[in-house]
Design a protein around this motif. Structure first.
Motif, PDB file in Angstrom:
ATOM      1  N   SER A 245       0.955  -1.063  -0.088  1.00  0.00           N
ATOM      2  CA  SER A 245      -0.019   0.000  -0.164  1.00  0.00           C
ATOM      3  C   SER A 245       0.784   1.243  -0.117  1.00  0.00           C
ATOM      4  O   SER A 245       2.130   1.121   0.178  1.00  0.00           O
ATOM      5  N   GLY A 246       0.135   2.443  -0.169  1.00  0.00           N
ATOM      6  CA  GLY A 246       0.805   3.680  -0.327  1.00  0.00           C
ATOM      7  C   GLY A 246       2.061   3.959  -1.177  1.00  0.00           C
ATOM      8  O   GLY A 246       2.750   4.679  -1.096  1.00  0.00           O
ATOM      9  N   LEU A 247       1.712   3.285  -2.352  1.00  0.00           N
ATOM     10  CA  LEU A 247       2.440   3.522  -3.486  1.00  0.00           C
ATOM     11  C   LEU A 247       2.076   4.016  -4.744  1.00  0.00           C
ATOM     12  O   LEU A 247       2.595   4.348  -5.678  1.00  0.00           O
ATOM     13  N   SER A 248       0.740   4.581  -4.681  1.00  0.00           N
ATOM     14  CA  SER A 248       0.082   5.054  -5.554  1.00  0.00           C
ATOM     15  C   SER A 248       0.442   6.089  -6.292  1.00  0.00           C
ATOM     16  O   SER A 248       0.313   6.450  -7.503  1.00  0.00           O
ATOM     17  N   ASN A 249       1.282   7.242  -5.488  1.00  0.00           N
ATOM     18  CA  ASN A 249       1.699   8.470  -5.947  1.00  0.00           C
ATOM     19  C   ASN A 249       3.067   8.417  -6.295  1.00  0.00           C
ATOM     20  O   ASN A 249       3.672   9.383  -6.419  1.00  0.00           O
ATOM     21  N   LEU A 250       3.684   7.130  -6.727  1.00  0.00           N
ATOM     22  CA  LEU A 250       4.974   7.010  -7.017  1.00  0.00           C
ATOM     23  C   LEU A 250       5.044   6.620  -8.395  1.00  0.00           C
ATOM     24  O   LEU A 250       5.464   5.329  -8.803  1.00  0.00           O
ATOM     25  N   PRO A 251       4.672   7.327  -9.444  1.00  0.00           N
ATOM     26  CA  PRO A 251       4.663   6.778 -10.966  1.00  0.00           C
ATOM     27  C   PRO A 251       5.963   6.469 -11.536  1.00  0.00           C
ATOM     28  O   PRO A 251       6.282   5.839 -12.445  1.00  0.00           O
ATOM     29  N   ASN A 252       7.043   6.818 -11.013  1.00  0.00           N
ATOM     30  CA  ASN A 252       8.678   6.572 -11.423  1.00  0.00           C
ATOM     31  C   ASN A 252       8.953   5.240 -10.790  1.00  0.00           C
ATOM     32  O   ASN A 252      10.345   5.024 -11.181  1.00  0.00           O
ATOM     33  N   LEU A 253       8.389   4.679  -9.935  1.00  0.00           N
ATOM     34  CA  LEU A 253       9.132   3.511  -9.425  1.00  0.00           C
ATOM     35  C   LEU A 253       9.279   2.202 -10.229  1.00  0.00           C
ATOM     36  O   LEU A 253       8.488   2.044 -10.992  1.00  0.00           O
ATOM     37  N   GLU A 254      10.537   1.929 -10.195  1.00  0.00           N
ATOM     38  CA  GLU A 254      11.094   1.002 -11.339  1.00  0.00           C
ATOM     39  C   GLU A 254      11.459  -0.285 -10.529  1.00  0.00           C
ATOM     40  O   GLU A 254      10.930  -1.505 -11.294  1.00  0.00           O
ATOM     41  N   GLU A 255      11.875  -0.507  -9.335  1.00  0.00           N
ATOM     42  CA  GLU A 255      12.253  -1.523  -8.669  1.00  0.00           C
ATOM     43  C   GLU A 255      11.477  -1.655  -7.296  1.00  0.00           C
ATOM     44  O   GLU A 255      11.530  -0.711  -6.418  1.00  0.00           O
ATOM     45  N   LEU A 256      10.808  -2.700  -6.888  1.00  0.00           N
ATOM     46  CA  LEU A 256      10.304  -2.995  -5.401  1.00  0.00           C
ATOM     47  C   LEU A 256      10.579  -4.361  -4.993  1.00  0.00           C
ATOM     48  O   LEU A 256      10.236  -5.352  -5.597  1.00  0.00           O
ATOM     49  N   TYR A 257      11.390  -4.065  -4.040  1.00  0.00           N
ATOM     50  CA  TYR A 257      11.865  -5.488  -3.018  1.00  0.00           C
ATOM     51  C   TYR A 257      10.942  -5.573  -1.919  1.00  0.00           C
ATOM     52  O   TYR A 257      11.313  -4.762  -0.925  1.00  0.00           O
ATOM     53  N   ILE A 258      10.038  -6.532  -2.038  1.00  0.00           N
ATOM     54  CA  ILE A 258       9.262  -6.601  -0.949  1.00  0.00           C
ATOM     55  C   ILE A 258       9.122  -8.141  -0.159  1.00  0.00           C
ATOM     56  O   ILE A 258       7.996  -8.629   0.212  1.00  0.00           O
ATOM     57  N   SER A 259      10.084  -8.934  -0.450  1.00  0.00           N
ATOM     58  CA  SER A 259      10.245 -10.239  -0.224  1.00  0.00           C
ATOM     59  C   SER A 259      10.207 -10.250   1.595  1.00  0.00           C
ATOM     60  O   SER A 259      10.754  -9.384   2.197  1.00  0.00           O
ATOM     61  N   HIS A 260      10.108 -11.615   1.878  1.00  0.00           N
ATOM     62  CA  HIS A 260      10.081 -11.792   3.406  1.00  0.00           C
ATOM     63  C   HIS A 260       9.224 -10.985   4.346  1.00  0.00           C
ATOM     64  O   HIS A 260       9.816 -10.225   5.027  1.00  0.00           O
ATOM     65  N   ASN A 261       8.026 -10.849   3.799  1.00  0.00           N
ATOM     66  CA  ASN A 261       7.025 -10.271   4.592  1.00  0.00           C
ATOM     67  C   ASN A 261       5.754 -11.111   4.825  1.00  0.00           C
ATOM     68  O   ASN A 261       6.009 -12.222   5.190  1.00  0.00           O
ATOM     69  N   ALA A 262       4.816 -10.409   5.356  1.00  0.00           N
ATOM     70  CA  ALA A 262       3.670 -11.129   5.561  1.00  0.00           C
ATOM     71  C   ALA A 262       2.443 -11.053   4.652  1.00  0.00           C
ATOM     72  O   ALA A 262       1.305 -10.985   4.862  1.00  0.00           O
ATOM     73  N   LEU A 263       2.862 -10.818   3.196  1.00  0.00           N
ATOM     74  CA  LEU A 263       1.947 -10.724   2.130  1.00  0.00           C
ATOM     75  C   LEU A 263       1.122 -11.833   1.643  1.00  0.00           C
ATOM     76  O   LEU A 263       1.478 -13.103   1.695  1.00  0.00           O
ATOM     77  N   THR A 264      -0.136 -11.754   1.344  1.00  0.00           N
ATOM     78  CA  THR A 264      -0.977 -12.831   1.154  1.00  0.00           C
ATOM     79  C   THR A 264      -1.516 -12.797  -0.345  1.00  0.00           C
ATOM     80  O   THR A 264      -2.039 -13.623  -0.888  1.00  0.00           O
ATOM     81  N   GLU A 265      -1.289 -11.480  -0.868  1.00  0.00           N
ATOM     82  CA  GLU A 265      -1.857 -11.093  -2.188  1.00  0.00           C
ATOM     83  C   GLU A 265      -1.014  -9.975  -2.792  1.00  0.00           C
ATOM     84  O   GLU A 265      -0.383  -9.168  -2.167  1.00  0.00           O
ATOM     85  N   ILE A 266      -1.110  -9.820  -4.039  1.00  0.00           N
ATOM     86  CA  ILE A 266      -0.403  -8.736  -4.698  1.00  0.00           C
ATOM     87  C   ILE A 266      -1.559  -7.709  -4.873  1.00  0.00           C
ATOM     88  O   ILE A 266      -2.471  -7.991  -5.513  1.00  0.00           O
ATOM     89  N   SER A 267      -1.216  -6.442  -4.532  1.00  0.00           N
ATOM     90  CA  SER A 267      -2.077  -5.195  -4.671  1.00  0.00           C
ATOM     91  C   SER A 267      -1.408  -3.832  -4.501  1.00  0.00           C
ATOM     92  O   SER A 267      -0.318  -3.877  -4.264  1.00  0.00           O
ATOM     93  N   GLY A 268      -2.479  -2.802  -4.917  1.00  0.00           N
ATOM     94  CA  GLY A 268      -1.532  -1.512  -4.774  1.00  0.00           C
ATOM     95  C   GLY A 268      -0.481  -1.063  -5.875  1.00  0.00           C
ATOM     96  O   GLY A 268       0.082  -0.105  -5.335  1.00  0.00           O
ATOM     97  N   LEU A 269      -0.665  -1.992  -6.669  1.00  0.00           N
ATOM     98  CA  LEU A 269       0.426  -1.413  -7.742  1.00  0.00           C
ATOM     99  C   LEU A 269      -0.225  -0.837  -9.279  1.00  0.00           C
ATOM    100  O   LEU A 269       0.628  -0.806 -10.269  1.00  0.00           O
ATOM    101  N   ASP A 270      -1.412  -0.626  -9.147  1.00  0.00           N
ATOM    102  CA  ASP A 270      -2.051  -0.103 -10.479  1.00  0.00           C
ATOM    103  C   ASP A 270      -1.567   1.183 -10.862  1.00  0.00           C
ATOM    104  O   ASP A 270      -1.443   1.236 -12.181  1.00  0.00           O
ATOM    105  N   ASN A 271      -1.107   2.027 -10.179  1.00  0.00           N
ATOM    106  CA  ASN A 271      -0.415   3.174 -10.942  1.00  0.00           C
ATOM    107  C   ASN A 271       1.139   3.433 -11.003  1.00  0.00           C
ATOM    108  O   ASN A 271       1.854   4.280 -11.311  1.00  0.00           O
ATOM    109  N   ASN A 272       1.702   1.960 -10.604  1.00  0.00           N
ATOM    110  CA  ASN A 272       3.252   1.993 -10.971  1.00  0.00           C
ATOM    111  C   ASN A 272       3.489   1.268 -12.134  1.00  0.00           C
ATOM    112  O   ASN A 272       4.044   0.334 -12.493  1.00  0.00           O
ATOM    113  N   ILE A 273       3.154   1.898 -13.023  1.00  0.00           N
ATOM    114  CA  ILE A 273       3.091   1.463 -14.567  1.00  0.00           C
ATOM    115  C   ILE A 273       4.515   1.268 -14.931  1.00  0.00           C
ATOM    116  O   ILE A 273       4.675   0.447 -16.205  1.00  0.00           O
ATOM    117  N   ASN A 274       5.541   1.833 -14.324  1.00  0.00           N
ATOM    118  CA  ASN A 274       6.877   1.860 -14.828  1.00  0.00           C
ATOM    119  C   ASN A 274       7.788   0.649 -14.010  1.00  0.00           C
ATOM    120  O   ASN A 274       8.976   0.591 -14.323  1.00  0.00           O
TER     121      ASN A 274
END
Length: 363
Positions: A245-274
């Motif tokens: 969550s919290g990434l919708s205003n980051l249109p220039n984001l190119e790399e996201l490393y979010i391993s080893h957490n407690a995620l159960t689904e992929i979400s919140g990346l609709d605006n991170n088109i790059n």
């Protein structure tokens, strides 16, 4: 029994029943209440406690000049693993054109630069030393890179005057709070991995930040980063995040490393088109959903999750023409048919060049 012994005068008895050996009532033991008063109790709970106001430990001058082979007009000093404990003992003031100073893997506990040293200095590397307090950087106003990783720092202090800083590395310390960075408008890279941070905060003035590394902390929510519109790389591996969550205003984001957490689904990346690289390994994700907008995805790292359907892999990723690398090992789809696993991925995703650590096609 000898009568002389029976008649020998004994010590006088006192009213409280003791038998002192002299008239002043002292029996050879100091009668003082045994009660210790601890004035710095914090030292008991922290074996590495140090008082930042205490005078520096006296240093023994080196019996050799580690810099004797350096020209006085050198711009790069590199002394790695030389058992240096005192910066003043190096007599750096004789070098007037130094731009890079590397003192990695030494025994430095106090940052003490000569008063007239540092007008040309751009990079200081004190990685893997014994520094517990950030001090002594006042004259280094032209510094662009500061590395204090693998030390014993608990608080970020005394760096906000270094307005030309572009890179800060404070990896593997004991920092509990992001602070003391106000006004560092030129900062592009901030590395705070492997600390004790619980909240992402106090980044308001770092609007030019392009890389933020916060892996291996204690963060439970992605927040207070929506204003970092220039951010290209975000690493929050090994934290306690239940969702993206919290990434919708980051249109220039190119790399996201979010391993080893407690995620159960992929979400919140609709605006991170790059987004080009997405690492969701070692979570509890069952389905490859909500990836429709990621048309520029090149690498998907999804090892050690709960993904079980080859059909879903094809349905969600076959249209990603730029996708060249996928990691699906240690998922049910690999564990249930290890012999056929890679062939099935190749059939589902013919554009792929690498599956896990194996290259399957030369471009």
């Amino acid at each position: 029994m000898d009568a002389t012994m029976n008649d020998a005068p004994g010590p006088k008895s006192t009213s409280n029943g003791t038998t002192p050996v002299n008239s002043k009532g002292w029996d050879g033991k100091l009668r003082v209440e045994r009660k210790a008063v601890v004035t710095n109790a914090e030292i008991l709970s922290d074996p590495e406690y140090s008082d930042e106001d205490a005078p520096p430990v006296e240093q023994i001058s080196a019996d050799e000049d580690l810099l004797e082979d350096y020209e006085l007009d050198t711009d790069d000093i590199d002394l790695v693993h030389c058992r240096i404990s005192s910066i003043p003992a190096l007599h750096l003031e004789r070098f007037t054109k130094v731009e890079k100073l590397c003192l990695r893997q030494n025994q430095i506990s106090h940052i003490q630069f000569p008063p007239d040293f540092g007008s040309t200095l751009r990079e200081v590397d004190l990685y893997d030393n014994l520094v517990s307090h950030i001090k002594g950087l006042d004259p280094l106003v032209h510094l662009t890179s500061l590395d204090l990783s693998f030390n014993k720092i608990k608080h970020i202090k005394n760096v906000d005057h270094l307005k030309e800083l572009t890179d800060i590395y404070f990896v593997q310390n004991k920092i509990q709070k992001i602070e003391g960075l106000d006004g560092l408008n030129r900062l592009r890279n901030l590395e705070l991995a492997a600390n004790r941070i619980r909240d992402i905060e106090n980044l308001d003035s770092l609007t030019g930040l392009e890389e933020l590394w916060l892996g291996k902390n204690k963060i439970t929510e992605l927040k207070n980063i929506s204003h970092l519109s220039s951010l290209k790389i975000l690493s929050v591996q090994s934290n306690r995040l239940p969702q993206i969550s919290g990434l919708s205003n980051l249109p220039n984001l190119e790399e996201l490393y979010i391993s080893h957490n407690a995620l159960t689904e992929i979400s919140g990346l609709d605006n991170n088109i790059n987004l080009r690289v997405l690492d969701i390994s070692n979570n509890q994700i069952q389905h490859l959903t909500n990836l429709e907008s990621l048309g520029h995805l090149e690498e998907l790292w999804a090892s050690s999750n709960l993904i079980s359907s080859f059909e879903e892999v094809e349905r969600e990723l076959a249209d990603k023409k730029e996708l060249n690398t996928v990691y699906f090992e240690m998922n049910p789809l690999q564990l249930k048919s290890p012999a056929l696993y890679r062939n099935k991925i190749r059939l589902a995703l013919p554009q792929i060049q690498q599956i896990d650590a194996t290259f399957v096609r030369v471009s």
